[in-house]
Design a protein around this motif. Structure first.
Motif, short mmCIF file in Angstrom:
data_model
loop_
_atom_site.label_atom_id
_atom_site.label_comp_id
_atom_site.label_asym_id
_atom_site.label_seq_id
_atom_site.Cartn_x
_atom_site.Cartn_y
_atom_site.Cartn_z
N ASN A 236 1.05 -1.30 0.00
CA ASN A 236 -0.18 -0.04 0.09
C ASN A 236 1.03 1.06 -0.21
O ASN A 236 1.88 1.91 1.38
CB ASN A 236 -0.95 0.03 0.80
N PRO A 237 0.75 1.91 -1.63
CA PRO A 237 2.06 3.23 -0.78
C PRO A 237 1.27 4.21 -0.42
O PRO A 237 0.39 4.20 -0.63
CB PRO A 237 2.55 3.35 -2.61
N LEU A 238 2.13 5.06 -0.18
CA LEU A 238 2.25 6.36 0.33
C LEU A 238 2.45 6.98 0.06
O LEU A 238 3.50 7.88 -0.59
CB LEU A 238 2.92 6.84 2.00
N ILE A 239 1.67 8.03 -0.97
CA ILE A 239 1.48 8.79 -1.47
C ILE A 239 2.02 10.49 -1.37
O ILE A 239 1.56 10.85 -0.63
CB ILE A 239 0.54 8.84 -3.57
N GLU A 240 3.69 10.88 -1.94
CA GLU A 240 3.64 11.85 -1.40
C GLU A 240 3.13 12.90 -2.00
O GLU A 240 2.90 14.03 -1.78
CB GLU A 240 5.13 11.93 -1.35
N LYS A 241 3.32 13.11 -3.25
CA LYS A 241 2.78 14.10 -3.99
C LYS A 241 2.84 13.41 -5.12
O LYS A 241 2.33 12.98 -5.73
CB LYS A 241 3.65 14.96 -4.23
N ILE A 242 1.91 14.44 -6.19
CA ILE A 242 0.92 14.05 -7.13
C ILE A 242 1.04 15.71 -8.36
O ILE A 242 0.45 16.58 -7.58
CB ILE A 242 -0.45 13.71 -7.73
N SER A 243 1.86 15.99 -9.09
CA SER A 243 1.82 16.76 -10.31
C SER A 243 1.14 16.79 -11.24
O SER A 243 1.14 15.82 -12.20
CB SER A 243 2.36 18.01 -10.22
N GLN A 244 0.12 18.19 -11.71
CA GLN A 244 -0.62 17.77 -13.02
C GLN A 244 -0.21 19.21 -13.65
O GLN A 244 -0.03 20.25 -13.17
CB GLN A 244 -2.12 17.77 -13.23
N SER A 245 0.29 18.95 -15.63
CA SER A 245 0.50 20.48 -15.43
C SER A 245 -0.65 19.99 -17.12
O SER A 245 -1.04 19.07 -17.14
CB SER A 245 1.68 20.08 -16.82
N GLY A 246 -1.05 20.83 -17.95
CA GLY A 246 -0.85 21.12 -19.33
C GLY A 246 -2.74 21.05 -19.11
O GLY A 246 -2.80 20.79 -17.63
N ALA A 247 -3.39 21.23 -20.06
CA ALA A 247 -4.88 21.15 -20.27
C ALA A 247 -5.13 20.38 -21.70
O ALA A 247 -4.70 19.63 -21.86
CB ALA A 247 -5.27 22.60 -19.97
N ASN A 248 -6.84 19.72 -21.02
CA ASN A 248 -7.38 19.04 -22.11
C ASN A 248 -8.17 19.83 -23.04
O ASN A 248 -8.98 20.75 -22.21
CB ASN A 248 -8.07 18.27 -21.35
#
Length: 249
Positions: A236-248
């Motif tokens: 069970n991973p502990l997610i530290e960060k999630i980032s997204q860029s751009g636009a659909n």
């Protein structure tokens, strides 16, 4: 309403004589407490379980009732999964169709669920006053002691059908036949919490039990080893960060 939409799910095989009263009790326990639905799965019954539920639904048109009929019996775990797949509620309340679980205990499960901080959790009923034969109680104590020593899931009475689990959690569990006996251990495998609530237990109203000492013991041992295997390989991973860029577009 203080609680989210609830789905009360009931797997049933040859329980025509028990279901009308049980459905009445579910309605009585939840009316005014939350918005709810009832999902009954007729697991290949040889009696008129399905038509009995249909008749009940016609006379209670204000209650959201879904009835699923399996062409042949495939067991309680698969029947529960069919019910959960049809359910619309955020939280699932499971119970047996024989009347031994008391729907009057559901509000206590809801209260315990509302205190949970984890997204994955199980509120498990503990039958404190078993209305079974001494031999059946002995079998249950023996089996629960072995299971607790091996799985350490924190539940004294995994055989109690009355449980509350988020629908999202239930559908994230690995499916296998007889999985319903190991729900707390499987939820701990996801990193979820398990809480135990003391509940009432009643004698079967009618019909006969679908289980005996032999089919419980052998199948339970094989499945327990499978759950141990699954639990040891869980990550069970502990997610530290999630980032997204751009636009659909």
């Amino acid at each position: 309403m203080p609680y989210p939409f609830i789905s009360a799910v009931i797997p049933a095989k040859d329980e025509a004589m028990n279901l009308p009263k049980l459905l009445d009790e579910v309605v009585a326990s939840l009316t005014g407490l939350c918005h709810f639905e009832i999902v009954v799965v007729d697991d290949g019954s040889s009696d008129n379980t399905y038509s009995t539920c249909e008749d009940w639904g016609k006379s209670h048109s204000d209650i959201l009732l879904t009835i699923v009929k399996h062409q042949r019996s495939v067991g309680q775990s698969t029947a529960l999964l069919s019910a959960v797949n049809q359910a619309q509620g955020k939280w699932i309340v499971t119970m047996d169709g024989d009347g031994q679980n008391d729907p009057a205990d559901i509000p206590a499960l809801l209260e315990a669920a509302a205190q949970q901080q984890q997204s994955h959790f199980c509120i498990a009923g503990f039958r404190h006053n078993r209305q079974d034969t001494e031999w059946k109680r002995f079998q249950s104590r023996f089996a629960n002691a072995i299971r607790q020593a091996v799985l350490k899931d924190g539940v004294k009475d995994t055989g109690c059908g009355l449980k509350l689990i988020p629908r999202e959690t239930y559908l994230a569990l690995p499916y296998f036949d007889h999985m319903h006996r190991f729900l707390p251990a499987l939820i701990r495998r996801l990193g979820g919490e398990v809480a135990v609530v003391q509940v009432n237990h009643r004698g079967r109203w009618g019909g006969t039990s679908k289980y005996n000492a032999l089919n419980r013991a052998w199948v339970g041992l094989v499945d327990m080893m499978g759950v141990v295997w699954l639990s040891r390989r869980a990550r069970n991973p502990l997610i530290e960060k999630i980032s997204q860029s751009g636009a659909n577009e």
